[in-house]
Design a protein around this motif. Structure first.
Motif, PDB file in Angstrom:
ATOM      1  N   PRO A  36     -23.914  15.293 -90.572  1.00 33.84           N
ATOM      2  CA  PRO A  36     -24.464  14.997 -89.410  1.00 33.84           C
ATOM      3  C   PRO A  36     -26.073  15.553 -89.189  1.00 33.84           C
ATOM      4  O   PRO A  36     -26.452  14.387 -89.018  1.00 33.84           O
ATOM      5  N   PHE A  37     -25.740  16.762 -89.347  1.00 36.72           N
ATOM      6  CA  PHE A  37     -27.374  17.190 -89.236  1.00 36.72           C
ATOM      7  C   PHE A  37     -28.526  16.744 -89.771  1.00 36.72           C
ATOM      8  O   PHE A  37     -29.784  16.652 -90.032  1.00 36.72           O
ATOM      9  N   ALA A  38     -27.642  16.427 -91.386  1.00 38.13           N
ATOM     10  CA  ALA A  38     -29.114  16.437 -92.594  1.00 38.13           C
ATOM     11  C   ALA A  38     -29.541  14.752 -92.233  1.00 38.13           C
ATOM     12  O   ALA A  38     -30.521  14.130 -92.285  1.00 38.13           O
ATOM     13  N   LEU A  39     -28.986  13.772 -91.308  1.00 38.58           N
ATOM     14  CA  LEU A  39     -28.767  12.528 -91.262  1.00 38.58           C
ATOM     15  C   LEU A  39     -29.338  12.583 -90.005  1.00 38.58           C
ATOM     16  O   LEU A  39     -30.733  12.057 -89.845  1.00 38.58           O
ATOM     17  N   ALA A  67     -34.853  20.979 -98.477  1.00 37.78           N
ATOM     18  CA  ALA A  67     -33.947  22.104 -98.154  1.00 37.78           C
ATOM     19  C   ALA A  67     -32.296  22.004 -98.096  1.00 37.78           C
ATOM     20  O   ALA A  67     -31.663  22.291 -98.401  1.00 37.78           O
ATOM     21  N   VAL A  68     -32.535  21.891 -96.297  1.00 40.64           N
ATOM     22  CA  VAL A  68     -31.282  20.992 -95.480  1.00 40.64           C
ATOM     23  C   VAL A  68     -30.052  19.829 -96.842  1.00 40.64           C
ATOM     24  O   VAL A  68     -29.150  20.179 -96.692  1.00 40.64           O
ATOM     25  N   MET A  91     -24.754  28.765 -94.308  1.00 38.58           N
ATOM     26  CA  MET A  91     -25.406  27.934 -94.638  1.00 38.58           C
ATOM     27  C   MET A  91     -26.547  27.137 -93.139  1.00 38.58           C
ATOM     28  O   MET A  91     -27.804  26.395 -93.095  1.00 38.58           O
ATOM     29  N   SER A  92     -26.488  27.628 -91.910  1.00 34.80           N
ATOM     30  CA  SER A  92     -26.411  26.752 -90.941  1.00 34.80           C
ATOM     31  C   SER A  92     -27.611  27.676 -90.400  1.00 34.80           C
ATOM     32  O   SER A  92     -28.620  27.632 -89.476  1.00 34.80           O
ATOM     33  N   SER A  93     -27.589  28.936 -91.312  1.00 34.97           N
ATOM     34  CA  SER A  93     -28.579  30.006 -90.832  1.00 34.97           C
ATOM     35  C   SER A  93     -30.254  29.176 -91.629  1.00 34.97           C
ATOM     36  O   SER A  93     -31.414  29.244 -90.927  1.00 34.97           O
ATOM     37  N   PHE A  94     -30.087  28.776 -92.741  1.00 38.88           N
ATOM     38  CA  PHE A  94     -31.098  28.063 -93.632  1.00 38.88           C
ATOM     39  C   PHE A  94     -31.260  26.971 -92.872  1.00 38.88           C
ATOM     40  O   PHE A  94     -32.824  26.338 -92.721  1.00 38.88           O
ATOM     41  N   ALA A  98     -34.966  26.118 -91.629  1.00 40.00           N
ATOM     42  CA  ALA A  98     -36.163  24.560 -91.903  1.00 40.00           C
ATOM     43  C   ALA A  98     -36.152  24.401 -90.607  1.00 40.00           C
ATOM     44  O   ALA A  98     -37.650  23.619 -90.921  1.00 40.00           O
ATOM     45  N   ILE A  99     -36.087  24.185 -89.656  1.00 36.49           N
ATOM     46  CA  ILE A  99     -36.504  23.496 -87.766  1.00 36.49           C
ATOM     47  C   ILE A  99     -37.295  24.262 -87.908  1.00 36.49           C
ATOM     48  O   ILE A  99     -38.878  24.155 -87.529  1.00 36.49           O
TER      49      ILE A  99
END
Length: 580
Positions: A36-39, A67-68, A91-94, A98-99
């Protein structure tokens, strides 16, 4: 030293997210978080590109986005579920990094782009415990500060500081709140799991106990049934099911069509059978039924008891039944044998006694010198005839009575006169206390036998120098006869057996006192046939009091209060008090 549970710091991500540590669970996590975050990031950046951004910023936006997406794809392919907490947090830290780069690339054209941090921050605070909360706050700080550091944008105006800090403060507070509710949720989940475990263990233990109890009850040859208050059967063991099958119980009425009285032929109506009695709150001890038909008929002894709940409400009934056919048949065979032998002995013995009387009348036995010998023969013959008569009495189930008005005090005096010679020879005194002449409707012969048996017992078991006191009392509808002695007394262990046929107390079995254990059994039979009661109270070393209470038979049936007894016969220890 025990190792610290990592979930106390990192949190149990998969449990919190309600998935298992399996490939399917791993994919479930990706579907709920990274995908969902990538979308969302893809849609946001697409909207930004369509709105227009500087050309030199495109590369700075595309590679973090790529990267996400790559992390999302790798999450599906790489088996990380066995180390879910660390991998998920990374993963969440990456995502936050990215943000931060995307925010720096789009500043100051799109200052609100860093709101995207809410998605990974919520996931981190919710699923990864204290470590996730700390990482979320630090990540938010990075996203807020990195554009300023990367672009070298000075913050001279206080509003610039406020606008820079506002997102950080909002997201940080959101992280703390989400983490707090996550802790509550995890605690509730642990409590629920513990409660479920305890409940499962209790259910398993209950099932095991039920299986053990069912097996134990099924191995017993005593039928056991539990019937609820609404007359539905909750439980029956194997023996009870066999009994119910032989009774031909109707499934609707719960009444048997093959249930008979003790005579084996009189059907018991449904409303008088044990289930109907229990439904009316009537309970009983050792009631005898005959069930079945023909040669397969069985004798059943049934006891019923109520089941009372914690609020004193009647919740059902328990029935305990025992097949006593063999015992009943054995008793019947014994009684038939005794009756047959008694009749066979009585006929020749009567003839012997008759010829002895003929000899006594025909010759002068004193002159011949056989007076003493003939007297011994006559006395023993008459004693043997009495014993045979006793045997016939105790085997007579249908004791017929020929009642007529009898002056009771005269009968009692005659019985005392008959035993007085023997009492005098034993050094005993007999005293009386009568209310006065009164009548009652009784069988004269049977009533005389009751008095003879009570007085004979008193004389036999009272040592020399003792006293026997006889009372006769008249009441409105009943009469009471009491024979009280200062004899040896009956031990408490033997008292409850004194009315049983052929029973003799242990203390007299090896003594020289003759007896067959039939005297009180005959008393109870005759008194019960008169609808009366017989009781015995005794204390060892003090004496014995035997009491019979019978209806007089003139003013209608005696009431329960008149009879003052709970049954036809009873025996109890006597208080240590002086006798008359």
């Amino acid at each position: 030293m025990t190792a610290r549970n990592p979930s106390s710091f990192l949190g149990d991500a998969l449990t919190t997210l309600n998935v298992r540590r399996t490939p399917a669970g791993r994919r479930g996590v990706m579907y709920r978080t990274q995908v969902p975050f990538a979308l969302l990031l893809s849609l946001t950046l697409t909207a930004v590109l369509l709105a227009g951004i500087p050309y030199d910023a495109i590369d700075d936006v595309v590679w973090p986005w790529a990267a996400v997406v790559a992390i999302a794809i790798a999450g599906f392919l790489v088996p990380w579920e066995n180390n879910a907490e660390v991998t998920g947090l990374i993963m969440s830290s990456f995502d936050l990094v990215a943000i931060g780069f995307i925010s720096a690339a789009l500043m100051p054209a799109y200052p609100t782009i860093d709101v995207l941090v809410l998605f990974p921050v919520v996931i981190m605070s919710f699923a990864f415990g204290t470590a996730g909360l700390i990482a979320a706050i630090l990540g938010t700080a990075f996203v807020s500060a990195f554009p300023i550091i990367d672009r070298g944008i000075p913050l001279h105006d206080p509003t610039d500081w406020i606008s820079t800090l506002v997102v950080f403060i909002i997201v940080a507070v959101t992280s703390v709140v989400v983490h707090y509710f996550s802790v509550l949720l995890q605690r509730s989940q642990r409590q629920l799991r513990e409660a479920t475990r305890v409940s499962d263990e209790a259910a398993l233990e209950s099932e095991n106990q039920r299986a053990v109890m069912s097996t134990v009850l099924d191995t017993m040859d005593v039928g056991t049934s539990y019937v609820r208050a609404d007359n539905t059967v909750a439980f029956t063991n194997k023996a009870a099911r066999t009994i119910l099958a032989k009774s031909n119980v109707d499934a609707t009425s719960r009444a048997g069509t093959s249930v008979y009285e003790s005579d084996r032929v009189t059907p018991i109506p449904p409303e008088e059978q044990m289930m109907a009695q229990a439904a009316r709150g009537e309970y009983f001890d050792s009631r005898l039924y005959w069930i079945g038909d023909g040669p397969e008929q069985r004798s059943i002894l049934v006891t019923a008891r109520p089941v009372i709940g914690h609020d004193d409400q009647h919740i059902g009934s328990v029935f305990v039944s025992k097949d006593v056919t063999e015992l009943t048949d054995a008793i019947r065979a014994r009684e038939d044998f005794l009756a047959g032998v008694s009749h066979e002995l009585r006929t020749p013995l009567t003839s012997i006694i008759g010829y002895l009387e003929l000899i006594e009348d025909s010759i002068d036995v004193a002159e011949v010198g056989i007076e003493r010998e003939l007297g011994i023969i006559q006395r023993n013959s008459n004693q043997l005839l009495m014993r045979i008569g006793d045997l016939l009495h105790v085997t007579d189930d249908d004791m017929s009575l020929r009642k007529r008005p009898v002056e009771i005090t005269n009968v009692v005096r005659q019985a005392i006169d008959a035993i007085r010679f023997r009492a005098d020879n034993s050094g005993l005194s007999i005293t009386t206390d009568f209310d006065g002449p009164f009548e009652a409707s009784v069988d004269h012969g049977r009533f005389t036998q009751v008095l003879d048996n009570l007085l004979t017992n008193a004389v036999k078991y009272t040592p020399r120098g003792g006293t026997i006191h006889v009372t006769a009392a008249m009441h409105s509808a009943t009469m009471t006869i009491t024979v009280e002695d200062t004899g040896t007394g009956i031990p408490a262990a033997d008292l409850r057996h004194v009315f049983e046929r052929f029973y003799r107390a242990e203390s007299v079995r090896g003594s020289a006192i003759a007896g067959a254990g039939l005297g009180l059994a005959i008393v109870s039979m005759i008194v019960s046939a008169h609808h009366g009661t017989a009781t015995v109270d005794s204390t060892v070393g003090i004496g014995t009091r035997s009491t019979i209470t019978m209806p007089r038979g003139f003013d209608g049936e005696a009431t329960a209060a008149d009879l003052v007894s709970t049954g036809s016969v009873s025996a109890s220890p006597r208080r240590a008090e002086p006798t008359h």
